[in-house]
Design an enzyme around this catalytic site. Structure first.
Site, PDB file in Angstrom:
ATOM      1  N   GLU A  42      39.691  45.548  46.098  1.00 51.18           N
ATOM      2  CA  GLU A  42      39.615  45.721  44.646  1.00 51.18           C
ATOM      3  C   GLU A  42      38.238  45.353  44.111  1.00 51.18           C
ATOM      4  O   GLU A  42      37.727  46.001  43.206  1.00 51.18           O
ATOM      5  CB  GLU A  42      40.694  44.883  43.953  1.00 51.18           C
ATOM      6  CG  GLU A  42      42.112  45.362  44.230  1.00 51.18           C
ATOM      7  CD  GLU A  42      42.338  46.806  43.795  1.00 51.18           C
ATOM      8  OE1 GLU A  42      41.569  47.314  42.956  1.00 51.18           O
ATOM      9  OE2 GLU A  42      43.279  47.438  44.296  1.00 51.18           O
ATOM     10  N   TYR A 125      41.728  43.425  35.191  1.00 54.67           N
ATOM     11  CA  TYR A 125      42.105  44.496  36.107  1.00 54.67           C
ATOM     12  C   TYR A 125      42.431  43.951  37.506  1.00 54.67           C
ATOM     13  O   TYR A 125      43.493  44.231  38.079  1.00 54.67           O
ATOM     14  CB  TYR A 125      40.990  45.558  36.228  1.00 54.67           C
ATOM     15  CG  TYR A 125      41.240  46.421  37.432  1.00 54.67           C
ATOM     16  CD1 TYR A 125      42.153  47.454  37.375  1.00 54.67           C
ATOM     17  CD2 TYR A 125      40.656  46.112  38.670  1.00 54.67           C
ATOM     18  CE1 TYR A 125      42.472  48.195  38.500  1.00 54.67           C
ATOM     19  CE2 TYR A 125      40.968  46.839  39.791  1.00 54.67           C
ATOM     20  CZ  TYR A 125      41.868  47.878  39.705  1.00 54.67           C
ATOM     21  OH  TYR A 125      42.194  48.582  40.817  1.00 54.67           O
ATOM     22  N   ASP A 143      42.238  50.754  34.678  1.00 45.43           N
ATOM     23  CA  ASP A 143      40.886  51.053  35.146  1.00 45.43           C
ATOM     24  C   ASP A 143      40.488  52.414  34.575  1.00 45.43           C
ATOM     25  O   ASP A 143      41.187  52.968  33.724  1.00 45.43           O
ATOM     26  CB  ASP A 143      40.844  51.060  36.676  1.00 45.43           C
ATOM     27  CG  ASP A 143      41.516  52.286  37.250  1.00 45.43           C
ATOM     28  OD1 ASP A 143      42.399  52.849  36.573  1.00 45.43           O
ATOM     29  OD2 ASP A 143      41.164  52.712  38.366  1.00 45.43           O
TER      30      ASP A 143
END
Length: 358
Positions: A42, A125, A143
């Site tokens: 991520e 996020y 996102d």
DNA sequence: AACACGGGGGG
DNA sequence: CCCCCAGTGTT
């Protein structure tokens, strides 16, 4: 904007999960989705295409298989594995967060969203992504993909960066994820945005939400989301010196951690039009014309670097270290983009972006 | 709310 | 050449 209602969200969730179960890409961090793998992926994927991140992920995990392995080394040992990925603060923050985990969480990645979300480099996020994918929590993500999918689905005409739209997007994402398989649901929306609901030419005929999508009904889904005007990048002229020590090694300088290309190596230089400016760094240019001029574009600056032959030992400036590096040792060093471009243009053989010392 | 922060792939 | 990408931290 009006957020997705729970019944609408439930219907979309079913369609998205069904689509995802048939179309999920085979990505390295999905083969063994332990929390560390998900977390690293991520961070690497922030503002970076998945395809670009994959080779970096493989090298990084091979070298740092656990947070403890990352915490055990100095940041200088991490940079080579990030060189070329950009946004080097991500590497510094991940390194700092790994040390937080090692020291205050006994090496275990926190499964509590509040605790995990407090780690360095973990924003809203990333918190949602890791908590949902690695731990199965019903935590939303928003996102760039989610913004695009939702703005089209709900025909959001306002600027998606504005506070009211942001609230609506997060509320909608929260409604979507409030059910079974939250990790798959979040990845489904992102995957849909990355592969079907694309910025320029969405393939709506393949979309599981095509029947509900308001932007598709208008016939011009690609019109959304609206994009605010972009500020022009500043033009910056720099001079740099190509100097060698008595053994023929090349003098390089390392940037401070803060700022552009933080921690990365470069040719000693500074913003200027006149090569005489190099004397401020202890270098004397030995020609009036540059060996080469390289252009390098960042998102917010456009550099033109004139590289002059020079003699002397560099010092001072805004650098934290100088080192004379034999050409054969350049491969192992995290070199910034402009320096890499310049050295290659000058005929030096430097391997592609690394994975130093593998 | 606006800006700094990289680099590459694709139209 | 421009756009955009599995965003975050700072001001």
């Amino acid at each position: 904007m009006t957020p997705l209602s729970p019944p609408e969200a439930a219907a979309h969730r079913a369609a998205l999960l069904d689509w995802y179960s048939r179309h999920a890409r085979d990505l390295p961090w999905r083969r063994d989705p332990r929390p560390w793998h998900v977390w690293v992926s991520e961070i690497m994927c922030q503002q970076t295409r998945v395809s670009s991140a994959i080779p970096y992920f493989e090298r990084f995990i091979a070298r740092f298989p656990t947070p403890a392995a990352l915490a055990a080394v100095d940041i200088e040992a991490v940079y080579p594995y990030w060189a070329g990925l950009g946004y080097y603060a991500r590497a510094r923050n991940l390194h700092a967060a790994a040390r937080q985990v090692a020291q205050t969480h006994d090496g275990e990645i926190p499964s509590d969203p509040e605790v995990f979300g407090a780690l360095k480099g973990v924003g809203r996020y990333t918190r949602g992504a890791v908590m949902s994918i690695a731990f199965g929590h019903r935590e939303p993500v928003v996102d760039g993909n989610v913004v695009r999918v939702l703005c089209r689905l709900l025909a959001v005409e306002a600027d998606p960066r504005s506070a009211p739209v942001q609230r609506g997007l997060w509320a909608s994402a929260a409604a979507l994820v409030d059910g079974e398989r939250p990790g798959d649901l979040n990845q489904a929306v992102m995957e849909l945005g990355a592969t079907v609901c694309t910025p320029k030419s969405p393939t709506c005929l393949l979309c599981p939400l095509q029947g509900a999508c308001v932007a598709r009904a208008t016939g011009q889904p690609e019109r959304l989301p609206v994009k605010p005007a972009r500020k022009a990048a500043a033009q910056v002229a720099l001079v740099a010196g190509l100097a060698r020590d008595d053994a023929g090694a090349l003098w390089l300088a390392r940037n401070p951690d803060q700022g552009l290309l933080g921690g990365q190596w470069r040719l000693p230089g500074l913003p200027a039009d006149d090569p005489q400016a190099l004397t401020a760094l202890g270098l004397t240019p030995t020609a009036a014309t540059p060996l080469i001029t390289v252009h390098h574009a960042f998102s917010h600056q456009r550099w033109t670097v004139a590289v002059y032959p020079a003699r002397g030992t560099p010092r001072g400036g805004d650098f934290v270290e100088f080192r004379a590096v034999p050409e054969a040792a350049l491969d192992g060093l995290p070199l910034g983009g402009p320096a890499l471009k310049a050295l290659r243009a000058l005929g030096l053989k430097i391997k592609a972006r690394r994975g130093a010392g593998r």
